[in-house]
Design a protein around this motif. Structure first.
Motif, PDB file in Angstrom:
ATOM      1  N   TYR A  65      -3.825  -5.004   9.325  1.00  0.00           N
ATOM      2  CA  TYR A  65      -4.493  -5.111   8.033  1.00  0.00           C
ATOM      3  C   TYR A  65      -5.438  -6.299   7.991  1.00  0.00           C
ATOM      4  CZ  TYR A  65      -0.790  -8.567   7.239  1.00  0.00           C
ATOM      5  OH  TYR A  65       0.054  -9.640   7.349  1.00  0.00           O
ATOM      6  N   GLN A  66      -6.441  -6.119   7.159  1.00  0.00           N
ATOM      7  CA  GLN A  66      -7.391  -7.206   6.877  1.00  0.00           C
ATOM      8  C   GLN A  66      -7.698  -7.113   5.390  1.00  0.00           C
ATOM      9  OE1 GLN A  66     -11.016  -7.058   9.151  1.00  0.00           O
ATOM     10  NE2 GLN A  66     -11.835  -8.913   8.251  1.00  0.00           N
ATOM     11  N   THR A  67      -7.098  -7.983   4.603  1.00  0.00           N
ATOM     12  CA  THR A  67      -7.237  -7.915   3.150  1.00  0.00           C
ATOM     13  C   THR A  67      -7.409  -9.302   2.567  1.00  0.00           C
ATOM     14  OG1 THR A  67      -4.839  -8.022   2.820  1.00  0.00           O
ATOM     15  CG2 THR A  67      -5.813  -5.828   2.975  1.00  0.00           C
ATOM     16  N   SER A  68      -7.994  -9.354   1.395  1.00  0.00           N
ATOM     17  CA  SER A  68      -8.095 -10.613   0.655  1.00  0.00           C
ATOM     18  C   SER A  68      -6.883 -10.697  -0.248  1.00  0.00           C
ATOM     19  CB  SER A  68      -9.379 -10.634  -0.159  1.00  0.00           C
ATOM     20  OG  SER A  68      -9.424  -9.528  -1.027  1.00  0.00           O
ATOM     21  N   GLY A  69      -6.011 -11.609   0.016  1.00  0.00           N
ATOM     22  CA  GLY A  69      -4.786 -11.701  -0.756  1.00  0.00           C
ATOM     23  C   GLY A  69      -3.702 -10.862  -0.110  1.00  0.00           C
ATOM     24  N   PHE A  70      -2.564 -11.464   0.119  1.00  0.00           N
ATOM     25  CA  PHE A  70      -1.462 -10.746   0.763  1.00  0.00           C
ATOM     26  C   PHE A  70      -0.149 -11.292   0.256  1.00  0.00           C
ATOM     27  CE2 PHE A  70       0.467  -8.245   4.068  1.00  0.00           C
ATOM     28  CZ  PHE A  70       1.625  -8.927   4.385  1.00  0.00           C
ATOM     29  N   TYR A  71       0.653 -10.386  -0.342  1.00  0.00           N
ATOM     30  CA  TYR A  71       2.000 -10.761  -0.766  1.00  0.00           C
ATOM     31  C   TYR A  71       3.045 -10.149   0.146  1.00  0.00           C
ATOM     32  CZ  TYR A  71       0.839 -13.095  -5.151  1.00  0.00           C
ATOM     33  OH  TYR A  71       0.391 -13.986  -6.084  1.00  0.00           O
ATOM     34  N   GLY A  72       2.733  -8.987   0.700  1.00  0.00           N
ATOM     35  CA  GLY A  72       3.691  -8.329   1.568  1.00  0.00           C
ATOM     36  C   GLY A  72       3.186  -6.979   2.016  1.00  0.00           C
ATOM     37  N   LEU A  73       3.933  -6.359   2.922  1.00  0.00           N
ATOM     38  CA  LEU A  73       3.573  -5.057   3.471  1.00  0.00           C
ATOM     39  C   LEU A  73       4.653  -4.047   3.124  1.00  0.00           C
ATOM     40  CD1 LEU A  73       1.370  -3.721   5.322  1.00  0.00           C
ATOM     41  CD2 LEU A  73       2.980  -4.037   7.210  1.00  0.00           C
ATOM     42  N   SER A  74       4.229  -2.940   2.534  1.00  0.00           N
ATOM     43  CA  SER A  74       5.155  -1.873   2.158  1.00  0.00           C
ATOM     44  C   SER A  74       4.906  -0.640   3.005  1.00  0.00           C
ATOM     45  CB  SER A  74       4.956  -1.489   0.681  1.00  0.00           C
ATOM     46  OG  SER A  74       5.284  -2.545  -0.179  1.00  0.00           O
ATOM     47  N   TRP A  75       5.899   0.207   3.068  1.00  0.00           N
ATOM     48  CA  TRP A  75       5.792   1.509   3.717  1.00  0.00           C
ATOM     49  C   TRP A  75       6.274   2.587   2.754  1.00  0.00           C
ATOM     50  CZ3 TRP A  75       3.576   2.371   8.431  1.00  0.00           C
ATOM     51  CH2 TRP A  75       3.349   1.256   9.246  1.00  0.00           C
ATOM     52  N   TYR A  76       5.490   3.689   2.713  1.00  0.00           N
ATOM     53  CA  TYR A  76       5.817   4.826   1.861  1.00  0.00           C
ATOM     54  C   TYR A  76       5.820   6.096   2.705  1.00  0.00           C
ATOM     55  CZ  TYR A  76       5.435   2.071  -2.392  1.00  0.00           C
ATOM     56  OH  TYR A  76       5.651   1.143  -3.371  1.00  0.00           O
ATOM     57  N   GLN A  77       6.650   7.033   2.287  1.00  0.00           N
ATOM     58  CA  GLN A  77       6.739   8.341   2.937  1.00  0.00           C
ATOM     59  C   GLN A  77       6.253   9.400   1.953  1.00  0.00           C
ATOM     60  OE1 GLN A  77      10.653  10.329   3.124  1.00  0.00           O
ATOM     61  NE2 GLN A  77      10.414  10.408   5.357  1.00  0.00           N
ATOM     62  N   GLN A  78       5.522  10.391   2.471  1.00  0.00           N
ATOM     63  CA  GLN A  78       5.055  11.474   1.619  1.00  0.00           C
ATOM     64  C   GLN A  78       5.231  12.808   2.348  1.00  0.00           C
ATOM     65  OE1 GLN A  78       0.789  11.767   0.806  1.00  0.00           O
ATOM     66  NE2 GLN A  78       1.216  12.328  -1.321  1.00  0.00           N
ATOM     67  N   HIS A  79       5.972  13.704   1.729  1.00  0.00           N
ATOM     68  CA  HIS A  79       6.174  15.051   2.275  1.00  0.00           C
ATOM     69  C   HIS A  79       5.201  16.026   1.632  1.00  0.00           C
ATOM     70  CE1 HIS A  79      10.254  13.694   3.630  1.00  0.00           C
ATOM     71  NE2 HIS A  79       9.951  14.505   4.622  1.00  0.00           N
TER      72      HIS A  79
END
Lengths: 111, 109
Positions: free
Chosen positions: B24-38
């Motif tokens: 990732y390359q973002t301005s501002g970072f609090y954390g990284l999440s993961w989501y699943q989508q069926h």
């Protein structure tokens, strides 16, 4: 508890027509979000709200308006629909922790 | 600009282990999440990393290296029901999520 619900589930519009998508939540969450999802594009934030009476622009706000008159409802409006707005729209809520809770989505086609 | 990069597709067989990477390359970072989508349904939350290291939840684990702007989702003992799209997302300003484009995982028998 229903969690997050979205109305309608499906809709077909003609170019230039208007419509409102409704998101309702019964979790008493302060934060609510509208995303759109296009093939191969992931989810992109349209508008969001950090509490009743507040709204803010996200990544792709153009062509959309929102309102949060009641804490449990977040409305997304399309004043003059365009084919580029054909997408799946997801509402999500958030409170306190980092997890967002998503609704089932609204599939919109603009012809 | 802001960007998250993850592979578009991954294939594996039942019982295997698969790792989905995210940079990732973002301005501002609090954390990284993961989501699943069926199948285009509602995305569901899998995991969150705010600090460097590994978080384990059952068969799924997630890793973060803030210095490398890199994370991964590790899925063990794969099952057919794990076939889905997986999205990494950066938590910004404590609320908004910036999503990657997603990785489609196909599990075969």
């Amino acid at each position: 508890n229903a969690g997050v619900t979205q109305t309608p589930k499906f809709r077909v519009l003609k170019t230039g027509q208007s419509m409102t998508l409704l998101c309702a939540q019964d979790m008493n969450h302060e934060y609510m979000y509208w995303y759109r999802q296009d093939p191969g594009m992931g989810l992109r934030l349209i508008h969001y709200s950090v509490g009743e009476g507040t709204t803010a622009k996200g990544e792709v706000p153009d062509g959309y308006n929102v309102s949060r008159l009641k804490k449990q409802n977040f409305l997304l409006g399309l004043e003059s629909a365009a084919p580029s707005q054909t997408s799946v729209y997801f509402c999500a809520t958030h409170q306190g922790d980092y997890e967002q809770y998503f609704g089932p989505g609204t599939r919109l086609t603009v012809t | 600009g802001q960007s998250l990069e993850q592979p578009s597709e991954v294939t594996a067989v039942e019982g295997a282990i698969v790792q989905i990477n995210c940079t990732y390359q973002t301005s501002g970072f609090y954390g990284l999440s993961w989501y699943q989508q069926h199948d285009g349904g509602a995305p569901t939350f899998l995991s969150y990393n705010a600090l460097d290291g590994l978080e384990e939840t059952g068969r799924f684990s997630s890793f973060l290296s803030r210095s490398d702007s890199y994370g991964y989702l590790l899925l063990q003992e794969l099952q057919m029901k794990d076939s889905a799209s997986y999205f990494c997302a950066v938590n910004q300003a404590g609320t908004a999520l910036i999503f990657g484009k997603g990785t489609t995982l196909s599990v075969s028998s």
